[in-house]
Design a protein around this motif. Structure first.
Motif, PDB file in Angstrom:
ATOM      1  N   VAL A 155       0.819  -1.214   0.000  1.00  0.00           N
ATOM      2  CA  VAL A 155       0.000   0.000   0.000  1.00  0.00           C
ATOM      3  C   VAL A 155       0.849   1.260   0.000  1.00  0.00           C
ATOM      4  O   VAL A 155       0.357   2.353  -0.265  1.00  0.00           O
ATOM      5  CB  VAL A 155      -0.966   0.003   1.214  1.00  0.00           C
ATOM      6  N   SER A 156       2.144   1.119   0.287  1.00  0.00           N
ATOM      7  CA  SER A 156       2.998   2.292   0.482  1.00  0.00           C
ATOM      8  C   SER A 156       3.797   2.644  -0.757  1.00  0.00           C
ATOM      9  O   SER A 156       4.431   1.784  -1.364  1.00  0.00           O
ATOM     10  CB  SER A 156       3.961   2.050   1.651  1.00  0.00           C
ATOM     11  N   GLN A 157       3.797   3.914  -1.114  1.00  0.00           N
ATOM     12  CA  GLN A 157       4.629   4.360  -2.239  1.00  0.00           C
ATOM     13  C   GLN A 157       6.102   4.211  -1.918  1.00  0.00           C
ATOM     14  O   GLN A 157       6.948   4.149  -2.816  1.00  0.00           O
ATOM     15  CB  GLN A 157       4.336   5.818  -2.570  1.00  0.00           C
ATOM     16  N   TYR A 166      -4.006  -1.670  -3.788  1.00  0.00           N
ATOM     17  CA  TYR A 166      -4.047  -1.653  -2.326  1.00  0.00           C
ATOM     18  C   TYR A 166      -4.570  -0.335  -1.771  1.00  0.00           C
ATOM     19  O   TYR A 166      -5.067  -0.277  -0.640  1.00  0.00           O
ATOM     20  CB  TYR A 166      -2.656  -1.947  -1.762  1.00  0.00           C
ATOM     21  N   LEU A 167      -4.442   0.750  -2.555  1.00  0.00           N
ATOM     22  CA  LEU A 167      -4.878   2.056  -2.056  1.00  0.00           C
ATOM     23  C   LEU A 167      -6.368   2.080  -1.755  1.00  0.00           C
ATOM     24  O   LEU A 167      -6.814   2.816  -0.868  1.00  0.00           O
ATOM     25  CB  LEU A 167      -4.530   3.149  -3.077  1.00  0.00           C
ATOM     26  N   ALA A 168      -7.145   1.289  -2.489  1.00  0.00           N
ATOM     27  CA  ALA A 168      -8.597   1.281  -2.302  1.00  0.00           C
ATOM     28  C   ALA A 168      -9.018   0.558  -1.030  1.00  0.00           C
ATOM     29  O   ALA A 168     -10.196   0.608  -0.645  1.00  0.00           O
ATOM     30  CB  ALA A 168      -9.272   0.636  -3.510  1.00  0.00           C
ATOM     31  N   LEU A 169      -8.069  -0.105  -0.335  1.00  0.00           N
ATOM     32  CA  LEU A 169      -8.437  -0.886   0.850  1.00  0.00           C
ATOM     33  C   LEU A 169      -8.820  -0.007   2.037  1.00  0.00           C
ATOM     34  O   LEU A 169      -9.308  -0.510   3.050  1.00  0.00           O
ATOM     35  CB  LEU A 169      -7.286  -1.816   1.241  1.00  0.00           C
ATOM     36  N   ASN A 170      -8.627   1.296   1.918  1.00  0.00           N
ATOM     37  CA  ASN A 170      -9.092   2.198   2.973  1.00  0.00           C
ATOM     38  C   ASN A 170     -10.603   2.125   3.141  1.00  0.00           C
ATOM     39  O   ASN A 170     -11.145   2.488   4.190  1.00  0.00           O
ATOM     40  CB  ASN A 170      -8.657   3.636   2.649  1.00  0.00           C
ATOM     41  N   VAL A 171     -11.285   1.617   2.100  1.00  0.00           N
ATOM     42  CA  VAL A 171     -12.738   1.487   2.170  1.00  0.00           C
ATOM     43  C   VAL A 171     -13.165   0.567   3.320  1.00  0.00           C
ATOM     44  O   VAL A 171     -14.272   0.699   3.862  1.00  0.00           O
ATOM     45  CB  VAL A 171     -13.285   0.960   0.819  1.00  0.00           C
ATOM     46  N   LEU A 172     -12.294  -0.348   3.720  1.00  0.00           N
ATOM     47  CA  LEU A 172     -12.650  -1.282   4.801  1.00  0.00           C
ATOM     48  C   LEU A 172     -12.883  -0.537   6.109  1.00  0.00           C
ATOM     49  O   LEU A 172     -13.808  -0.851   6.860  1.00  0.00           O
ATOM     50  CB  LEU A 172     -11.553  -2.333   4.969  1.00  0.00           C
ATOM     51  N   HIS A 173     -12.027   0.447   6.384  1.00  0.00           N
ATOM     52  CA  HIS A 173     -12.192   1.239   7.606  1.00  0.00           C
ATOM     53  C   HIS A 173     -13.442   2.111   7.517  1.00  0.00           C
ATOM     54  O   HIS A 173     -14.199   2.241   8.490  1.00  0.00           O
ATOM     55  CB  HIS A 173     -10.957   2.107   7.822  1.00  0.00           C
ATOM     56  N   GLU A 174     -13.658   2.703   6.347  1.00  0.00           N
ATOM     57  CA  GLU A 174     -14.792   3.616   6.190  1.00  0.00           C
ATOM     58  C   GLU A 174     -16.122   2.872   6.223  1.00  0.00           C
ATOM     59  O   GLU A 174     -17.104   3.363   6.793  1.00  0.00           O
ATOM     60  CB  GLU A 174     -14.651   4.359   4.857  1.00  0.00           C
ATOM     61  N   ARG A 175     -16.148   1.684   5.640  1.00  0.00           N
ATOM     62  CA  ARG A 175     -17.420   0.977   5.436  1.00  0.00           C
ATOM     63  C   ARG A 175     -17.739  -0.007   6.561  1.00  0.00           C
ATOM     64  O   ARG A 175     -18.918  -0.253   6.860  1.00  0.00           O
ATOM     65  CB  ARG A 175     -17.349   0.235   4.095  1.00  0.00           C
ATOM     66  N   TYR A 176     -16.673  -0.564   7.175  1.00  0.00           N
ATOM     67  CA  TYR A 176     -16.894  -1.586   8.215  1.00  0.00           C
ATOM     68  C   TYR A 176     -16.071  -1.247   9.466  1.00  0.00           C
ATOM     69  O   TYR A 176     -15.177  -2.004   9.858  1.00  0.00           O
ATOM     70  CB  TYR A 176     -16.505  -2.970   7.681  1.00  0.00           C
ATOM     71  N   PRO A 177     -16.354  -0.126  10.097  1.00  0.00           N
ATOM     72  CA  PRO A 177     -15.521   0.315  11.233  1.00  0.00           C
ATOM     73  C   PRO A 177     -15.554  -0.639  12.426  1.00  0.00           C
ATOM     74  O   PRO A 177     -14.638  -0.630  13.252  1.00  0.00           O
ATOM     75  CB  PRO A 177     -16.108   1.684  11.595  1.00  0.00           C
ATOM     76  N   ILE A 196       1.770   2.975   5.725  1.00  0.00           N
ATOM     77  CA  ILE A 196       0.759   1.914   5.880  1.00  0.00           C
ATOM     78  C   ILE A 196      -0.338   2.375   6.830  1.00  0.00           C
ATOM     79  O   ILE A 196      -1.543   2.241   6.553  1.00  0.00           O
ATOM     80  CB  ILE A 196       1.405   0.610   6.396  1.00  0.00           C
ATOM     81  N   ILE A 197       0.075   2.935   7.969  1.00  0.00           N
ATOM     82  CA  ILE A 197      -0.895   3.396   8.975  1.00  0.00           C
ATOM     83  C   ILE A 197      -1.797   4.476   8.394  1.00  0.00           C
ATOM     84  O   ILE A 197      -3.026   4.469   8.590  1.00  0.00           O
ATOM     85  CB  ILE A 197      -0.153   3.904  10.223  1.00  0.00           C
ATOM     86  N   GLU A 198      -1.198   5.410   7.666  1.00  0.00           N
ATOM     87  CA  GLU A 198      -1.967   6.522   7.098  1.00  0.00           C
ATOM     88  C   GLU A 198      -2.926   6.035   6.021  1.00  0.00           C
ATOM     89  O   GLU A 198      -4.120   6.361   6.031  1.00  0.00           O
ATOM     90  CB  GLU A 198      -1.011   7.563   6.520  1.00  0.00           C
ATOM     91  N   ARG A 199      -2.449   5.240   5.085  1.00  0.00           N
ATOM     92  CA  ARG A 199      -3.253   4.852   3.923  1.00  0.00           C
ATOM     93  C   ARG A 199      -4.334   3.834   4.260  1.00  0.00           C
ATOM     94  O   ARG A 199      -5.340   3.744   3.571  1.00  0.00           O
ATOM     95  CB  ARG A 199      -2.342   4.320   2.817  1.00  0.00           C
ATOM     96  N   LEU A 200      -4.120   3.035   5.310  1.00  0.00           N
ATOM     97  CA  LEU A 200      -5.131   2.055   5.717  1.00  0.00           C
ATOM     98  C   LEU A 200      -5.940   2.523   6.923  1.00  0.00           C
ATOM     99  O   LEU A 200      -6.743   1.764   7.466  1.00  0.00           O
ATOM    100  CB  LEU A 200      -4.461   0.707   6.032  1.00  0.00           C
ATOM    101  N   SER A 201      -5.707   3.770   7.352  1.00  0.00           N
ATOM    102  CA  SER A 201      -6.421   4.337   8.513  1.00  0.00           C
ATOM    103  C   SER A 201      -6.307   3.427   9.727  1.00  0.00           C
ATOM    104  O   SER A 201      -7.301   3.073  10.372  1.00  0.00           O
ATOM    105  CB  SER A 201      -7.899   4.588   8.164  1.00  0.00           C
ATOM    106  N   LEU A 202      -5.061   3.067  10.041  1.00  0.00           N
ATOM    107  CA  LEU A 202      -4.798   2.199  11.197  1.00  0.00           C
ATOM    108  C   LEU A 202      -4.246   3.007  12.376  1.00  0.00           C
ATOM    109  O   LEU A 202      -3.426   2.523  13.147  1.00  0.00           O
ATOM    110  CB  LEU A 202      -3.802   1.102  10.802  1.00  0.00           C
TER     111      LEU A 202
END
Length: 626
Positions: A155-157, A166-177, A196-202
């Protein structure tokens, strides 16, 4: 009446996977995820990352919390992990392009019915409208137990395997918190971890960082001097009859190296993105299922390869950075037994990697980051002290020199002689400066060395370079030493190469060397790498085509071990699985050594879970008793 299966992690570990105890931080990670917490897990290849999400998935499924969705980038990894889980009695499946429509629909029905424990999907499939709608339905019914994002560095540049999907996987945090997420990787420096933490909202996730040390791997770097023959000598002396991976930078070099190794009597296969998909699949299957295969590949091969008995990883070209090097070398020795990370390295490697960065269309900030990462790898390659200390320091981990290790690095085994190259470096830079003064001329490393050593060639004569004040001032330094000096000056940024012919140019930093402000202490070049003990012969003993057992066995136990391997091969063929998924060599060796005489005794051996004991127990006892 059937007794309900235990949801206790220790019981799952023993009953399903056949292990008596968790290792390192595994237990803490498992408990955290079972309880619903998010986690970022950094654990070396072979450290047991998969158990960190597989055990929670089983526990939460047994608590009627549904299916765990595992995001994985590779079809081969999905196939092998699902095969291994099914062998262990865990209902798992994958959805990818290799399936027929009927197979996809069957798996979707099992998923929506909550019958699957784990489902493996590629990131691009996970974020399709159809898949998201199915996940929405599962969550509404409380049947979505967790998300596991494997190979999270993608997910990391800043990571070495960046994948846009992998960038679209942030949807998991937004949709299924409310659904726990665990992201896992074997390799990430501070910059990549933060990304990784930033892009996956971890941001609220617990970060678990295991030791990056792989004590069973011996690291060695040799100076290129007919790299093919050096590679062949390394394989024949140290790893005859064993599996290994050889990485090359280009597809052409992969094909040529594989063909040459084959002509020298090795079973070598090529793997790169330019080959037909069926050929790649066939070669990968052979590597996973057969012994003594040498896979020659670009970095397109390797991620997710779970083969435990890869005894060596060799690099014929310099990787891009330490993360890539660590990830690739980590594919050796996943079973914890001795393995080698071997690399041949020369001046052209430095030139090529620098040029690829400089000529890339990326933003300057990204290029600066990549240059810094390359500098760290060059420092590791040029080191004359402990390579393991330098490697671990890159990931923020302190360690002592590995001289006491069973698999100490080459520098600790045979400390290299060093020499003060400061004055030689000043002479080289001065000579390049004289070229530029002489009608703005630019030349490559070969001509520069000829001038420094006072060698009269046609090119030297044509350009009148015998008259330069620097002609012959380095006659006391060997050609090999000069190449090391130039390699180091390029690595440190005092020189750069330009154009099609890689002519040498001074940088602004060269002034520091010319003034004497920079000291260069370099390793003395050697004709050939010394082997363990410095005797010129390997201390691992001669290899045979029959791979040795992973633990010492007497003649009778060795015969039992070979009989078990023959039985395992038949089972693996029948189930269309790599042999190691049925049982690892270490498990078979323990069976051969202890020779259990009952199912209870067999079940006490590490790696024998309840399902495998039920499926194979009596057959194993029969083989041992014959």
């Amino acid at each position: 009446m059937t007794t309900p299966a235990s949801t206790a992690p220790d019981a799952i570990l023993h009953d399903v996977f056949g292990y008596s105890a968790f290792r390192g931080a595994q237990a803490e990670i498992v408990d955290h995820v079972i309880a619903g917490g998010d986690a970022l897990v950094l654990m070396p290849t072979g450290g047991g990352k998969s158990l960190c999400f597989q055990v929670p998935a089983i526990a939460r499924h047994r608590r009627e919390q549904g299916v765990a969705v595992v995001v994985s980038p590779l079809i081969a990894l999905m196939h092998d992990q699902v095969g291994a889980l099914e062998e262990a009695g865990v209902h798992a499946a994958f959805l990818n392009s290799s399936l027929t429509l009927d197979e996809v629909q069957r798996i979707e029905r099992e998923m929506m019915g909550g019958r699957l424990v784990l489902l493996y999907v590629a990131p691009e499939r996970l974020t399709t409208p159809r898949m998201l709608a199915q996940l929405d339905s599962l969550e509404e019914r409380g049947l979505l137990s967790l998300f596991a994002i494997d190979e999270a560095h993608c997910v990391s540049q800043w990571g070495h395997d960046f994948r846009e999907d992998y960038l679209a996987l942030n949807v998991l945090h937004e949709r299924y918190p409310g659904v726990p997420r665990i992201a896992l990787t074997a390799t990430a420096d501070d910059l990549t971890r933060a990304d990784i933490i930033e892009r996956l909202s971890l941001h609220e996730a617990r970060v678990f960082i295991s030791s990056f040390d792989r004590p069973n791997i011996r690291y060695a770097v040799v100076e290129k001097d007919d790299a093919r023959k050096q590679l062949l000598r390394f394989i024949q002396d140290e790893h005859e009859g064993e599996a290994g991976i050889v990485y090359c930078q280009s597809r052409k070099k992969v094909d040529e190296t594989a063909a040459w190794l084959s002509s020298e009597g090795l079973t070598a296969l090529a793997y790169h993105a330019g080959l037909d998909a069926d050929v790649r699949r066939k070669h990968q299957d052979r590597f996973l299922r057969e012994e003594a295969i040498v896979m020659v590949a670009t970095i397109a091969f390797g991620m997710g390869i779970d083969k435990p008995d890869v005894r060596f990883v060799a690099h014929m070209d310099l990787p891009k950075n330490i993360e890539a090097y660590y990830q690739e070398t980590g594919r050796a020795g996943r079973d914890g037994l001795p393995a080698d990370a071997w690399m041949a390295y020369g001046l052209a490697d430095v030139v090529n990697q620098r040029r690829m960065i400089d000529e890339s269309p990326a933003a300057e900030e990204f290029k600066r980051g990549q240059r810094g990462k390359l500098d760290a790898l060059l420092s590791l390659a040029e080191a004359h002290d402990c390579r393991r200390v330098r490697l671990l320091a890159y990931f923020g981990e302190e360690s002592s020199p590995c001289a006491a290790y069973q698999n100490a690095c080459d520098n600790c085994l045979n400390p290299p002689a060093t020499w003060n190259a400061t004055e030689a470096a000043r002479k080289a830079l001065s000579c390049i400066y004289r070229f530029h003064q002489n009608r703005g001329q630019r030349f490559g490393a070969g001509h520069l060395i000829d001038v420094l050593r006072g060698k009269v060639t046609d090119k030297v004569a044509q350009n009148g370079h015998e008259s330069l004040s620097t002609f012959g001032i380095g006659a006391d330094v060997s050609e090999a030493q000069w190449r090391v000096v130039l390699r180091q000056l390029i690595a440190l940024g005092h020189l750069r190469t330009e154009g099609e012919y890689n002519t040498l140019e001074l940088t602004a930093a060269a002034r520091d060397v010319l003034r004497g402000d920079v000291q260069l202490l370099l390793r003395q070049p050697s004709d050939a790498p010394k082997r363990r003990g410095g005797t010129g012969k390997t201390t691992r003993g001669a290899r045979t085509k029959d791979k040795a057992p992973p633990i010492p066995l007497d003649a009778a136990a060795t015969a039992r071990f070979e009989a078990l391997k023959h039985w395992r091969a038949e089972v693996a063929r029948e189930h269309n699985l790599p042999a190691y998924i049925v049982f690892h060599d270490a498990t078979l060796a323990e069976m051969a050594q202890s020779m259990p005489d009952s199912l209870d005794a067999l079940g006490a051996i590490s790696g024998v879970g309840a399902k495998k004991l039920e499926a194979y127990g009596r057959e194993i006892l029969r083989v041992l008793g014959d």
